[in-house]
Each structure stands twice: as structure tokens, then as C-alpha cells.
Design a protein around this motif. Structure first.
Motif, PDB file in Angstrom:
ATOM      1  N   PHE A 110       0.804  -1.213   0.000  1.00  0.00           N
ATOM      2  CA  PHE A 110       0.000   0.000   0.000  1.00  0.00           C
ATOM      3  C   PHE A 110       0.844   1.273   0.000  1.00  0.00           C
ATOM      4  O   PHE A 110       0.297   2.366   0.037  1.00  0.00           O
ATOM      5  CB  PHE A 110      -0.941   0.008   1.210  1.00  0.00           C
ATOM      6  CG  PHE A 110      -1.992  -1.073   1.175  1.00  0.00           C
ATOM      7  CD1 PHE A 110      -3.184  -0.888   0.492  1.00  0.00           C
ATOM      8  CD2 PHE A 110      -1.780  -2.286   1.812  1.00  0.00           C
ATOM      9  CE1 PHE A 110      -4.153  -1.868   0.461  1.00  0.00           C
ATOM     10  CE2 PHE A 110      -2.737  -3.278   1.780  1.00  0.00           C
ATOM     11  CZ  PHE A 110      -3.928  -3.079   1.098  1.00  0.00           C
ATOM     12  N   ILE A 165      -4.947   3.384  -0.670  1.00  0.00           N
ATOM     13  CA  ILE A 165      -5.624   2.603  -1.697  1.00  0.00           C
ATOM     14  C   ILE A 165      -5.980   3.577  -2.806  1.00  0.00           C
ATOM     15  O   ILE A 165      -5.910   4.801  -2.619  1.00  0.00           O
ATOM     16  CB  ILE A 165      -6.889   1.900  -1.171  1.00  0.00           C
ATOM     17  CG1 ILE A 165      -7.923   2.926  -0.695  1.00  0.00           C
ATOM     18  CG2 ILE A 165      -6.551   0.914  -0.068  1.00  0.00           C
ATOM     19  CD1 ILE A 165      -9.291   2.326  -0.425  1.00  0.00           C
ATOM     20  N   TYR A 204      -4.018  -1.605  -4.570  1.00  0.00           N
ATOM     21  CA  TYR A 204      -2.845  -1.253  -3.780  1.00  0.00           C
ATOM     22  C   TYR A 204      -2.271   0.085  -4.216  1.00  0.00           C
ATOM     23  O   TYR A 204      -2.153   0.377  -5.413  1.00  0.00           O
ATOM     24  CB  TYR A 204      -1.763  -2.313  -3.925  1.00  0.00           C
ATOM     25  CG  TYR A 204      -2.099  -3.657  -3.329  1.00  0.00           C
ATOM     26  CD1 TYR A 204      -2.853  -3.772  -2.168  1.00  0.00           C
ATOM     27  CD2 TYR A 204      -1.634  -4.835  -3.929  1.00  0.00           C
ATOM     28  CE1 TYR A 204      -3.145  -5.004  -1.618  1.00  0.00           C
ATOM     29  CE2 TYR A 204      -1.922  -6.091  -3.380  1.00  0.00           C
ATOM     30  CZ  TYR A 204      -2.679  -6.164  -2.231  1.00  0.00           C
ATOM     31  OH  TYR A 204      -2.971  -7.387  -1.696  1.00  0.00           O
TER      32      TYR A 204
END
Length: 356
Positions: free
Chosen positions: A151, A160, A180
Motif C-alpha cells: 500500500f 488505496i 494497492y
């Protein structure tokens, strides 16, 4: 029992429209409409041991969380509800809002909808055959436990990605949420349902037609994106900034005006719902629900309380670059046809201080 923000403020705020709007980010009629839509799914039974939290208070708590980004601890002190109770309320209410609104306010686009979107892009941005602007926005989160660097994005924080297609009225047409943060926009778009629908030409775009004022050749209806995206038969991006002639500069300017619609849409979303300006401190699956809720509420408010945002000044649109992967010869030729049209008598438009 000490009364919280709901008991102390709700009825009083309804007497002062400006203050109500500032607190809830919507007027009373819009709030009442939203409450009517979600109340059946938010109603809970009272028990012998405790009074259930009413749908109105549940919605008030959730809207304040979205509007301020305050922690659950802060909301706990304001509403006099337990932290775990507030966490559950926000999660459940966000899901209900999405479930009850998305089919009406983010419907799967069909050919008729694409044509309506194109008309607005033609009117506002002078870009015929444009049916949307695509881009991604990073939503800040705290690092999920045990996730490594998945992330961690190029901006050096955890996130995100909200990938979206927007129209020329600052509304979301299609979204993909939860990729991600370290993944680039082009790959996220390719792997999303909307990206696959664009690249395999199954998105029900209108068939190619001649540009307005011409007899041909037919050109496709397209999305516009920045340099991060790979061009396809229904997606185009700017020319590389190196060695551009006047025709290509003109095309880049026109495309950039259209592409800025999605950036403005993200800006309105974040300025209305301040939760997107701070790291969201929730489980990753709950973050997805919060983003979905924010997106559909954005479209709901645009439909109920339309406003006109001023386009970015021309001076801010002059400098763009493109160094992404080259498109095929056919796609590049298609982009050239758009560029030639914009310099033709039929496609030329006189901007203030710009002969483009």
C-alpha cells in the motif's frame, strides 16, 4: 444520562439552514430524502437493557465522520456513544448508503448515457466524441498490519486507489476502489472491470461516427486520460511534450481541458468529505466501504443540489507532458485525426487569448 450532539443539536440546526448545511454538507430536504431512503435498513429494535440508536442519529454520526474525518474517539465524546458503537454505526451506515443509492446514482452506463455525457463534454470542453475523463486518486490510510509495502505509494504514504471515470458535470460515471497504492494507474485501470470493458470494447460506447460538421472519416467515442494510461481504440492521451507542432499543441490543450473534469471531481469530493484529506484509521475492507459511500453521496448531492464550479484558468492548463507507452499505429492515427479536426474549420474553437 448526559445528552450528546444528536439530542442537543439536531432539531436546533434544522431551524438554521446555513448552519445545517455547514454541519451536514447538504440542506434539510436532501438530508430528509437520504434518511427516507436508508431508514428501513438502519432501524434496530430496542431491548430491555438499552435504547437502540435511531436511524437519524446513525446517519448524523456517519455524515459527521465523513464531513470532518474526526476519530471515533472524538465522535464518542460528541455523541456520547461508545467508540465500538460508533465504529459499527459508521461501517454499517456507509454500506447501507452505497447499497441503497448506487443503482440510481452510479448506474452501469449504457449507450444513451454515453451520448448524454458526450453532449456535455462538447458543450463545456469543446471536445466532441469525449465520453469521460479517467484518472486515479490515492486515499490515505494507516499501514494495514502485516501488509509489507503493497500500500506504500510513490508519494511516500500508504493508500488505496480510487480509479474513476467522470463526466463534464463533475459526477462519477464508473469507479474501481481498493487497488494497492503502489500499483500505477495504468495497471489498475487495465485490471479493473471498467478498464477491461474499454480495452476489449464491451462498454457499449456508441459506434464511430463522423465528427460534427464533417462527412468523415468516422471516429470513435473516447475516454481521455493523462500520460500514465496506455492508449486504445476508445482511450486517448496527450502527445509527448517534445517537439510539438501547433496542431499537436492545440490537441493537448483541448484534451487537458476535458481531462481536468475528473481532477475537479476528485477535488469536490475531498473538499466536501474531509475524511479523504486525512489517513483513514480503519480496517482496509471498511475503508473501501467509506470510499464507496463518499463517491455515491457525491453523485447524490450533485443530482439534488447542483452547483457550478468554475473551470481551471487557461493559464494553468498550458503545460502537460506525456511519456507513457506508445499506442499502436492505428490508435496513433486515430489521435492524429482528432488533432487535425480540432484545427479544421469545423472543429476550431476560439478560446480567450488562444487560437485553438
Amino acid at each position: 444520562m448526559t445528552e450528546g450532539a444528536f439530542e442537543l443539536l439536531y432539531l436546533e440546526l434544522r431551524q438554521y439552514p446555513e448552519k445545517f448545511y455547514n454541519y451536514f454538507r447538504m440542506n434539510t430536504d436532501t438530508f430528509d430524502d437520504l434518511l427516507h431512503r436508508v431508514s428501513p435498513k438502519l432501524t434496530r429494535m430496542d431491548t430491555y437493557f438499552r435504547r437502540s440508536v435511531s436511524p437519524t442519529e446513525r446517519l448524523m454520526v456517519t455524515i459527521r465522520f465523513l464531513a470532518t474525518g474526526d476519530s471515533f474517539t472524538s465522535l464518542h465524546y460528541s455523541f456520547r456513544l461508545g467508540i465500538s458503537t460508533i465504529s459499527t454505526i459508521v461501517k454499517e451506515t456507509c454500506k447501507v448508503i452505497w447499497d441503497e443509492l448506487h443503482e440510481e446514482f452510479i448506474p452501469t452506463p449504457n449507450r444513451r448515457r454515453w451520448l448524454k455525457i458526450e453532449q456535455k463534454f462538447r458543450e463545456v470542453c469543446q471536445f466532441p466524441h469525449c465520453v469521460g475523463a479517467v484518472d486515479g486518486k490515492h486515499i490515505r490510510i494507516l499501514k494495514p498490519p502485516g501488509t509489507g509495502s503493497e500500500f506504500f505509494n510513490y508519494k511516500k504514504y500508504f493508500s488505496i486507489v480510487l480509479m474513476a471515470i467522470a463526466d463534464a458535470e463533475y459526477r462519477f460515471v464508473a469507479v474501481d476502489i481498493g487497488a494497492y497504492g503502489r500499483t500505477n494507474d495504468s495497471m489498475i485501470f487495465k485490471n479493473s472491470f471498467m478498464g477491461r470493458s474499454v480495452y476489449n470494447r464491451s462498454f457499449d460506447f456508441p459506434p464511430p461516427e463522423p465528427m460534427p460538421g464533417t462527412n468523415g472519416p468516422p471516429l470513435p467515442y473516447v475516454l481521455v486520460g493523462d500520460e500514465a494510461f496506455q492508449m486504445a481504440g476508445n482511450l486517448i492521451k496527450p502527445y509527448s511534450s517534445r517537439g510539438l507542432d501547433a496542431t499537436k499543441q492545440n490537441f493537448n490543450y483541448r484534451l487537458t481541458r476535458a481531462r481536468r473534469m475528473v481532477e475537479c471531481t476528485f477535488g469536490i469530493l475531498a473538499s466536501t468529505w474531509r475524511v479523504f484529506g486525512k489517513p483513514i484509521q480503519m480496517k482496509i475492507e471498511t475503508v473501501d466501504e467509506v470510499v464507496k459511500c463518499g463517491v455515491v453521496l457525491h453523485n447524490f448531492l450533485r443530482s439534488k443540489e447542483p452547483t457550478i464550479e468554475r473551470m481551471t484558468e487557461d493559464s494553468e492548463l498550458n503545460s502537460i507532458s506525456a511519456f507513457g507507452p506508445r499506442g499502436s499505429v492505428a490508435v496513433s492515427a486515430m489521435r492524429d485525426a482528432f488533432a487535425d479536426y480540432f484545427c479544421s474549420d469545423a472543429g476550431r474553437f476560439q478560446w480567450p487569448d488562444h487560437n485553438v
